[in-house]
Scaffold this active site. Structure first.
Site, PDB file in Angstrom:
ATOM      1  N   ARG A 156      58.823  56.004  61.495  1.00 59.74           N
ATOM      2  CA  ARG A 156      60.358  56.642  61.428  1.00 59.74           C
ATOM      3  C   ARG A 156      61.269  55.832  62.250  1.00 59.74           C
ATOM      4  O   ARG A 156      62.092  56.452  62.783  1.00 59.74           O
ATOM      5  CB  ARG A 156      60.160  58.047  61.526  1.00 59.74           C
ATOM      6  N   CYS A 198      60.199  66.991  58.017  1.00 59.98           N
ATOM      7  CA  CYS A 198      59.602  67.501  59.629  1.00 59.98           C
ATOM      8  C   CYS A 198      60.674  67.234  60.379  1.00 59.98           C
ATOM      9  O   CYS A 198      61.334  66.298  60.506  1.00 59.98           O
ATOM     10  CB  CYS A 198      58.247  66.238  59.696  1.00 59.98           C
ATOM     11  N   GLU A 230      62.280  64.069  64.467  1.00 53.16           N
ATOM     12  CA  GLU A 230      62.547  63.184  63.698  1.00 53.16           C
ATOM     13  C   GLU A 230      63.638  63.390  62.608  1.00 53.16           C
ATOM     14  O   GLU A 230      64.384  62.422  62.123  1.00 53.16           O
ATOM     15  CB  GLU A 230      61.228  63.400  62.402  1.00 53.16           C
TER      16      GLU A 230
HETATM   17  C1  LIG Z   1      61.294  68.477  51.545  1.00 52.23           C
HETATM   18  C2  LIG Z   1      61.348  67.362  52.115  1.00 52.23           C
HETATM   19  C3  LIG Z   1      60.088  66.539  52.303  1.00 52.23           C
HETATM   20  C4  LIG Z   1      60.462  65.306  53.072  1.00 52.23           C
HETATM   21  N1  LIG Z   1      59.403  64.704  53.124  1.00 52.23           N
HETATM   22  C5  LIG Z   1      59.385  63.308  53.952  1.00 52.23           C
HETATM   23  C6  LIG Z   1      58.203  62.501  53.905  1.00 52.23           C
HETATM   24  O1  LIG Z   1      57.085  62.845  53.429  1.00 52.23           O
HETATM   25  N2  LIG Z   1      58.203  61.244  54.587  1.00 52.23           N
HETATM   26  C7  LIG Z   1      59.431  60.979  55.191  1.00 52.23           C
HETATM   27  O2  LIG Z   1      59.573  59.664  55.928  1.00 52.23           O
HETATM   28  N3  LIG Z   1      60.588  61.914  55.179  1.00 52.23           N
HETATM   29  C8  LIG Z   1      60.474  62.615  54.540  1.00 52.23           C
HETATM   30  N4  LIG Z   1      61.727  63.688  54.504  1.00 52.23           N
HETATM   31  C9  LIG Z   1      62.871  63.350  55.192  1.00 52.23           C
HETATM   32  C10 LIG Z   1      63.892  62.457  54.347  1.00 52.23           C
HETATM   33  O3  LIG Z   1      63.720  62.713  52.772  1.00 52.23           O
HETATM   34  C11 LIG Z   1      63.889  61.221  54.597  1.00 52.23           C
HETATM   35  O4  LIG Z   1      64.015  60.695  56.060  1.00 52.23           O
HETATM   36  C12 LIG Z   1      64.822  60.431  53.713  1.00 52.23           C
HETATM   37  O5  LIG Z   1      64.456  58.914  53.577  1.00 52.23           O
HETATM   38  C13 LIG Z   1      66.267  60.163  54.143  1.00 52.23           C
HETATM   39  O6  LIG Z   1      67.081  59.495  53.058  1.00 52.23           O
HETATM   40  P1  LIG Z   1      68.603  60.139  52.985  1.00 52.23           P
HETATM   41  O7  LIG Z   1      69.267  59.284  52.028  1.00 52.23           O
HETATM   42  O8  LIG Z   1      68.588  61.661  52.674  1.00 52.23           O
HETATM   43  O9  LIG Z   1      69.268  60.073  54.177  1.00 52.23           O
HETATM   44  P2  LIG Z   1      70.137  60.919  55.273  1.00 52.23           P
HETATM   45  O10 LIG Z   1      69.580  62.309  55.511  1.00 52.23           O
HETATM   46  O11 LIG Z   1      71.427  60.918  54.522  1.00 52.23           O
HETATM   47  O12 LIG Z   1      70.446  60.062  56.585  1.00 52.23           O
HETATM   48  C14 LIG Z   1      69.420  59.898  57.512  1.00 52.23           C
HETATM   49  C15 LIG Z   1      69.747  58.753  58.628  1.00 52.23           C
HETATM   50  O13 LIG Z   1      69.861  57.395  57.883  1.00 52.23           O
HETATM   51  C16 LIG Z   1      71.286  57.066  57.888  1.00 52.23           C
HETATM   52  N5  LIG Z   1      71.296  56.357  56.722  1.00 52.23           N
HETATM   53  C17 LIG Z   1      71.639  56.908  55.560  1.00 52.23           C
HETATM   54  N6  LIG Z   1      71.892  55.971  54.295  1.00 52.23           N
HETATM   55  C18 LIG Z   1      72.444  54.899  55.066  1.00 52.23           C
HETATM   56  C19 LIG Z   1      72.762  53.819  54.747  1.00 52.23           C
HETATM   57  N7  LIG Z   1      73.029  53.394  53.636  1.00 52.23           N
HETATM   58  N8  LIG Z   1      73.075  52.656  55.896  1.00 52.23           N
HETATM   59  C20 LIG Z   1      72.834  53.244  57.180  1.00 52.23           C
HETATM   60  N9  LIG Z   1      72.330  54.125  57.631  1.00 52.23           N
HETATM   61  C21 LIG Z   1      71.937  55.075  56.517  1.00 52.23           C
HETATM   62  C22 LIG Z   1      71.995  58.072  58.281  1.00 52.23           C
HETATM   63  O14 LIG Z   1      73.261  57.815  58.980  1.00 52.23           O
HETATM   64  C23 LIG Z   1      71.155  58.864  59.158  1.00 52.23           C
HETATM   65  O15 LIG Z   1      71.040  58.395  60.460  1.00 52.23           O
HETATM   66  C24 LIG Z   1      61.400  64.982  53.640  1.00 52.23           C
HETATM   67  C25 LIG Z   1      62.739  65.602  53.659  1.00 52.23           C
HETATM   68  C26 LIG Z   1      62.673  66.943  52.770  1.00 52.23           C
HETATM   69  C27 LIG Z   1      63.815  67.816  52.669  1.00 52.23           C
END
Ligand SMILES: Cc1cc2nc3c(=O)[nH]c(=O)nc-3n(C[C@H](O)[C@H](O)[C@H](O)COP(=O)(O)OP(=O)(O)OC[C@H]3O[C@@H](n4cnc5c(N)ncnc54)[C@H](O)[C@@H]3O)c2cc1C
Length: 302
Positions: A177, A226, A296
């Site tokens: 992560r 998480c 996280e």
């Molecule tokens: C039900 C559920 C289950 C989940 N299970 C997992 C799992 O099993 N494993 C896991 O790793 N995560 C899990 N997550 C967490 C999450 O889904 C991941 O971390 C996901 O990859 C975040 O992507 P996002 O586009 O929503 O990022 P965001 O939440 O929008 O952003 C997260 C971070 O990434 C940055 N970011 C986003 N896009 C960009 C970009 N294009 N350039 C630069 N920075 C950027 C943001 O600035 C921020 O710092 C889960 C979440 C939920 C709600």
């Protein structure tokens, strides 16, 4: 924050950037928590250096939003604007074992699309919401795999050089992560190399991962996955569970009854509630196990 400067507002259409005034981050995040701010939707990667120079020149602070599934955003009027990439029509292009994917692409849709073309390896990412850009930034992973293992190139806007650059996979370190990108780098696209696998076999792997998630996570409730990283050799969820903290609440912020490392918004939780719950649980884990849990979830609270 409201973009007041008419020079910025006037330049946006030329840069193919759409301004959405007073966007509610509660509506754009899976926790459904967060205040409002102006949002800029970027349609053309090439306009990013110009846009960011303009914002920096006028002193407009900004954050990058992906799918909002790993974010806890502060309440009230936010002191920065939000930038978000708009997804192009063809956001995944396949060539042999390589997938060229836009950072705005939906992660789950990308995994399914590759699977249908007999490209596997990412079965564990099914059920991880959000965009490919967010997954790259977080090095998303589950069930023993992480996206970083498949990355061959990343197209990134680097704030340090103010240029769009292509980084090779070996130039980036992907850890649990955590990635070596600078905090103000913006992921724009990625080239993944995926192993060939028959669709039927991938589907079987996807079904197993789906089942594991369904049986252990509070799906259908508002969460950000998480809250804490697992400390080396330990499970944050197990420690919280052992302390009997499932169901612990501050207002509508609640430790899930199903998975102790998932904190849910059971109604109208505020960021203040959720932060108080996080800090309460951290404190109890610290005093019981002498372990300092690391977030996280990404917290945008200032
Ligand atoms: C039900 C559920 C289950 C989940 N299970 C997992 C799992 O099993 N494993 C896991 O790793 N995560 C899990 N997550 C967490 C999450 O889904 C991941 O971390 C996901 O990859 C975040 O992507 P996002 O586009 O929503 O990022 P965001 O939440 O929008 O952003 C997260 C971070 O990434 C940055 N970011 C986003 N896009 C960009 C970009 N294009 N350039 C630069 N920075 C950027 C943001 O600035 C921020 O710092 C889960 C979440 C939920 C709600």
């Amino acid at each position: 924050m409201r973009i007041e400067d008419p020079k910025i507002v006037a330049a946006l259409p030329e840069l193919s950037v759409e301004l959405r005034r007073a966007s509610s981050l509660a509506e754009l995040t899976s926790l459904a928590i967060g205040g409002a701010t102006d949002l800029l939707r970027i349609r053309d990667h090439e306009s990013i250096p110009g846009l960011l120079s303009l914002l920096d020149y006028h002193g407009v602070p900004h954050r990058f939003l992906g799918g909002g599934s790993n974010l806890l955003v502060g309440d009230g009027e936010l002191p920065w604007i939000v930038l978000q990439l708009a997804s192009p029509d063809a956001d995944v292009v396949l060539e042999g074992n390589f997938a060229q994917v836009d950072a705005a692409a939906d992660l789950g849709r990308m995994v399914t699309y590759c699977a249908k073309h007999d490209l596997g390896g990412m079965e564990g990412l099914i059920g991880v919401p959000g965009t490919v850009g967010g997954a790259l930034r977080m090095n998303a992973g589950a069930y023993g795999m992480q996206i970083g293992s498949y990355v061959r190139e990343v197209k990134v806007y680097r704030a340090a050089t103010r240029r769009i650059e292509i980084l090779r996979g070996e130039q980036i370190s992907f850890e649990y992560r955590h990635t070596s990108f600078a905090p103000d780098d913006m992921m724009l696209a990625v080239k993944l190399e995926l192993p060939s696998k028959p669709y039927k076999e991938i589907l079987q792997g996807i079904r197993i991962c789906n089942e594991k998630r369904r049986s252990s996570q509070p799906l259908g409730q508002k969460s950000a996955g998480c809250i804490f990283k697992n400390p080396p050799g330990a499970s944050a969820g197990r420690m919280i569970d052992e302390l009997g903290l499932k169901g612990l609440s501050v207002g509508d912020a609640r430790v899930s009854d199903r998975h102790a490392n998932f904190f849910v918004n059971a109604g109208k939780a505020s960021a203040k509630d959720m932060l108080a719950l996080i800090s309460n649980v951290r404190e109890r884990v610290r005093s019981a196990f002498s372990v300092e849990l690391e977030h996280e979830v990404v917290i945008w609270n200032a």
